[in-house]
Design a protein around this motif. Structure first.
Motif: not given
Length: 326
Positions: A71-79, A302-315
Motif C-alpha cells: 500500500s502507498a496512499g490514502p484510505h479515506l474510509a479510515t481517515y 468504536d475503539h477499533l475504528w481509526r476515524a473514531k476521532q472525527v465521527a461516531p458510529q451510526p445512531g
C-alpha cells in the motif's frame, strides 16, 4: 468419554505484483513467497452427562496481505494514509485454548480461556517525527495520519463465555447472555507494552421468545471503556484525542489529532429489539421482521475504528425485512 481430534496442512502463498514501480515510501517491490506447516491437536473429556472439559493446541501461520506489503496512499474510509512494508515476514504463532461446556434441562453454556504467542505479529504503526515526536501527516493534504505496516512479537490472552437459560413456565422463552474479553501486548525491548487496536470487554444480554407465529426479542449490548492503549508520543503543540461535534462537522482541528491507537474510548450501552410474524400459504413460508438497532440513539465510538476521532458510529437504525421461503 474421551475424544481426540487432530489436523495438519501445508500452506503456500505467492504474491506477485504486476507493477514493481517503487515510490518514495515503498521500496523493494518484488515477488514474495511464504510457506509453513500448520496444525492442531484437541481433546474433550465427558466428566458426567451434560458436562465436558476440553483443550486445543494450535500452530498458526499467516502471510502478510497484499495491502500490508505494497500500500502507498490514502484510505479515506479510515481517515488514514497507509504505507506498506515489502520486508514483512509471515506471522507464526502457538495457541492454547481451555474450555468447559455444560448442558442441563434449563441451563446450558460454555466458558473458554485462551492464550496465544505470535512471532512477527503484523500491525499498523502510526508514524511519528523522530525529532518533534509529532504524528506524521500525509504530504499532500497534511490531514491524515500516516500508518506503516510493522511487526513485533506479541501475546494475546482472554476469555469468553455464554449462558442460555430457559425461562420456566413461559414456553419458548430464553435469556441469552454472552461476554468476551481479550488483552494484547507487544514486545518493546525487554518489556511488554499494550498492543494497539485491542477491543474492550463486550457483552450482550437478550431475552427471546419464539412461537409458531410470532417471535420477539429485546436486549442490551454494552462495552466497557478502553483505557489500555499504547503510550502516546511526546508531541510539541496542542494535540488532542477527540474533536467536539461542531469541530468534526466543520473539519476543523484535524492536524492536531493524535492517531486513534493512542486514544482511549468511552464505554457505551445500546438497546436492540425485534418482532417477527410468520405464516404459511400452502407450502410457502412468509415472514416479516421489524428490528431496531441502537434503540436509545446512543452516541458511541468504536475503539477499533481509526476515524473514531472525527465521527461516531451510526445512531438508531430501523430495519424491515420480508422473507419468502418455498
Amino acid at each position: 468419554a474421551v475424544r481426540v481430534q487432530w489436523g495438519g496442512r501445508w500452506d503456500a502463498t505467492s504474491i506477485v505484483p504486476l507493477d514493481s514501480t517503487e515510490t518514495a515510501l515503498v521500496r523493494d517491490v518484488r515477488t514474495r513467497r511464504f510457506s509453513a506447516p500448520t496444525g492442531s491437536l484437541g481433546a474433550t473429556v465427558a466428566l458426567r452427562p451434560g458436562f465436558v472439559l476440553g483443550m486445543s493446541a494450535t500452530r498458526a501461520f499467516r502471510p502478510p496481505a497484499i495491502e500490508e506489503l505494497f500500500s502507498a496512499g490514502p484510505h479515506l474510509a479510515t481517515y488514514a494514509y497507509e504505507v506498506g512494508n515489502p520486508q514483512l515476514r509471515a506471522e507464526r504463532g502457538y495457541g492454547l485454548d481451555l474450555f468447559a461446556r455444560f448442558q442441563q434441562r434449563r441451563v446450558n453454556g460454555e466458558v473458554a480461556v485462551f492464550s496465544t504467542r505470535l512471532a512477527d505479529y503484523i500491525y499498523q504503526r502510526p508514524l511519528v517525527d523522530s525529532i518533534t515526536g509529532a504524528p506524521v501527516r500525509d504530504r499532500r493534504l497534511r490531514r491524515y495520519n500516516v500508518y506503516q505496516a510493522d511487526q513485533s512479537d506479541a501475546r494475546l490472552y482472554g476469555a469468553e463465555g455464554r449462558v442460555v437459560i430457559t425461562v420456566p413456565r413461559v414456553t419458548g422463552t430464553v435469556l441469552d447472555a454472552t461476554v468476551s474479553w481479550v488483552q494484547g501486548d507487544q514486545r518493546a525491548g525487554l518489556a511488554w507494552a499494550p498492543l494497539p487496536a485491542m477491543p474492550p470487554l463486550r457483552s450482550r444480554v437478550q431475552l427471546r421468545r419464539d412461537g409458531r407465529a410470532w417471535s420477539v426479542s429485546a436486549g442490551l449490548d454494552a462495552a466497557l471503556r478502553q483505557r489500555r492503549v499504547p503510550p502516546a508520543p511526546a508531541t510539541i503543540g496542542a494535540v488532542t484525542c477527540l474533536l467536539s461535534a461542531s469541530e468534526a462537522v466543520r473539519g476543523a482541528g484535524a492536524p492536531s489529532l493524535l492517531p486513534a491507537e493512542f486514544c482511549p474510548t468511552e464505554g457505551w450501552v445500546q438497546g436492540q429489539a425485534s418482532v417477527s410474524r410468520r405464516w404459511l400459504m400452502g407450502r410457502q413460508l412468509h415472514e416479516i421482521t421489524t428490528a431496531v438497532d441502537n434503540l436509545f440513539n446512543t452516541d458511541w465510538r468504536d475503539h477499533l475504528w481509526r476515524a473514531k476521532q472525527v465521527a461516531p458510529q451510526p445512531g438508531r437504525n430501523l430495519r424491515l425485512l420480508y422473507r419468502w421461503s418455498w
